[in-house]
Scaffold this active site. Structure first.
Site, PDB file in Angstrom:
ATOM      1  N   ASP A  19       0.827  -1.305  -0.170  1.00  0.00           N
ATOM      2  CA  ASP A  19       0.272  -0.165   0.142  1.00  0.00           C
ATOM      3  C   ASP A  19       0.851   0.877  -0.448  1.00  0.00           C
ATOM      4  O   ASP A  19       0.727   2.335  -0.973  1.00  0.00           O
ATOM      5  CB  ASP A  19      -0.923   0.186   1.375  1.00  0.00           C
ATOM      6  CG  ASP A  19      -1.928   1.251   1.437  1.00  0.00           C
ATOM      7  OD1 ASP A  19      -3.007   1.579   0.425  1.00  0.00           O
ATOM      8  OD2 ASP A  19      -2.148   2.568   2.042  1.00  0.00           O
ATOM      9  N   LYS A  63       1.855   4.363  -3.457  1.00  0.00           N
ATOM     10  CA  LYS A  63       1.393   5.406  -2.456  1.00  0.00           C
ATOM     11  C   LYS A  63       2.348   6.806  -3.367  1.00  0.00           C
ATOM     12  O   LYS A  63       3.056   7.594  -3.977  1.00  0.00           O
ATOM     13  CB  LYS A  63       1.584   6.266  -1.105  1.00  0.00           C
ATOM     14  CG  LYS A  63      -0.280   5.721  -1.043  1.00  0.00           C
ATOM     15  CD  LYS A  63      -0.078   5.617   1.070  1.00  0.00           C
ATOM     16  CE  LYS A  63      -1.947   5.254   0.815  1.00  0.00           C
ATOM     17  NZ  LYS A  63      -1.535   4.992   2.656  1.00  0.00           N
TER      18      LYS A  63
END
Ligand SMILES: NC(=O)c1ccc[n+]([C@@H]2O[C@H](COP(=O)([O-])OP(=O)(O)OC[C@H]3O[C@@H](n4cnc5c(N)ncnc54)[C@H](OP(=O)(O)O)[C@@H]3O)[C@@H](O)[C@H]2O)c1
Length: 373
Positions: free
Chosen positions: A232, A236
């Site tokens: 995750d 980003k």
């Protein structure tokens, strides 16, 4: 009064909080901006409610929220019908000026988002996955590289909450890029869960103990490996690097998780039991960093050298006397080092997760969209 038609994909934590905040702010938005959000379609994974002409009434919306809060499908709503094609929903419910908001967590929304943009509708994303797809999809969504259309398209897609939730990370990056400033380095931490973990390690606690506590407190996903693996955070970092104008794919990001690949095949219970095997390793890592006057952070780093970009995500020993080194707890932080922000970086810090803060960030994007042409 300006009526803003909105189609919403996803009524999970963020989607529901967004709808709630729009309903609660009706008077404020009317008095301050002369604005009323008109929901023309609400969609979950398999069903939708649509009212293209007049928009859904607040009573119909409240009934949808109540159903989703109980974990039920929108199919149980009095207007509910099944949906397996979000593009068809956009086609039926969209009118000029529509904003499509993606609060789902799937890349399956990509065709519908592209279709919406082809209709000159606007798009707001909380969902990272469309932007971490192949570069070609990113380009089509953002029209990156198309200098003729770029200024217009910047105004047609917003994705502020995909990095740092409600923090103005993307807006700041976009402003630096637009000014012609050159960003040489980005160092950040984009996971409250991993921040909690690193702060615990720094305080001398055992890795297994802090992971178990984070799991019990609900800070981690049900399978903590979803956080500890770093994917995750890598998404980003990819969104930031692409936002800086670099062309790269997920596979180009060096991702170092906090557990060895061998532990991938374990069940969640087996994984939790096996955690103490990693305690000594992290005690050593923390001690080694401390001996150099450094501290361990789960960091995303984007380094640009002679125009070439290197992007990595993982446990990193950072100087104590830097914004990242001084950080403790669950806050997110991004330090941007550029021509104008060097040697002292431009720093943004604060809560980088949570459904309400994220939904508030999405709502800001939606309100700003109302006034862009
Ligand atoms: N939570 C945070 O702090 C935070 C911060 C920043 C960004 N985000 C991002 O915001 C997004 C939403 O997060 P969340 O916590 O609200 O997730 P969530 O609770 O898992 O909700 C996801 C929603 O998307 C719906 N959905 C799944 N597939 C769909 C499809 N094909 N078409 C339409 N809807 C679909 C689900 O439908 P069902 O209800 O039918 O399952 C559900 O309502 C995620 O992408 C997340 O990464 C979250």
């Amino acid at each position: 009064m300006m009526e803003l038609p909105v189609i919403l994909f996803g009524l999970g934590g963020v989607g529901r909080s967004l709808v709630r905040q729009i309903l609660d702010n009706r008077l404020f938005h009317a008095e301050t901006y002369g604005l009323r959000v008109r929901f023309v379609a609400l969609c979950d994974s398999r069903s939708a409610i649509i009212e293209p002409t007049d928009g859904l009434t607040d009573e119909e919306i409240e009934a949808a929220l109540a159903l989703k809060k109980e974990g039920k499908s929108l199919a149980h709503h009095e207007l509910g019908g099944s949906q397996d094609d979000l593009s068809a929903i956009v086609d039926i419910a969209g009118i000029p000026g529509t904003v499509v908001v993606d609060c789902s967590a799937t890349e399956q929304t990509v065709p519908a988002l592209l279709f919406a943009l082809s209709r000159d509708y606007k798009v707001v994303l909380a969902n990272k996955k469309p932007l971490t797809n192949q570069q070609e999809v990113y380009d089509r969504l953002t029209r990156a590289g198309d200098t003729r259309d770029a200024p217009r398209d910047l105004a047609r897609l917003r994705w502020e909450t995909t990095v740092g939730a409600g923090l103005p990370v993307i807006a700041t990056l976009t402003r630096l890029v637009a000014s012609g400033d050159t960003i040489q380095r980005v160092a950040g931490t984009f996971s409250g869960t991993l921040g909690f973990l690193m702060t615990g390690l720094e305080a001398g606690r055992l890795f297994s103990e802090v992971v178990r506590e984070a799991h019990q407190l609900g800070y981690t996903e049900p399978d903590p490996r979803d956080d500890l693996g770093g994917v995750d955070v890598a998404r980003k970092a990819l969104i930031l690097a692409r936002g800086m104008g670099h062309r790269l794919e997920m596979k180009d990001i060096e991702v170092k998780g906090l557990y060895p690949p061998l532990m991938e095949t374990l069940t969640v219970a087996e994984f939790m039991d096996a955690l103490p095997q990693l305690d000594e390793h992290y005690q050593d890592e923390v001690a080694r960093a401390a001996a150099e006057g450094k501290v361990l952070r789960y960091a995303a780093t984007i380094q640009v050298t002679d125009g070439r970009v290197a992007c990595s995500v993982g446990p990193t020993a950072v100087e104590k006397d830097t914004p990242l080194g001084r950080l403790s707890g669950t806050d997110n932080l991004i330090a941007l080092y550029s021509r104008w922000y060097s040697p002292n970086p431009l720093v943004i810090q604060g809560r980088g997760a949570g459904v309400d803060a994220t939904a508030a960030g999405v709502l800001s994007d939606v309100v700003e969209m109302a006034y862009t042409v």
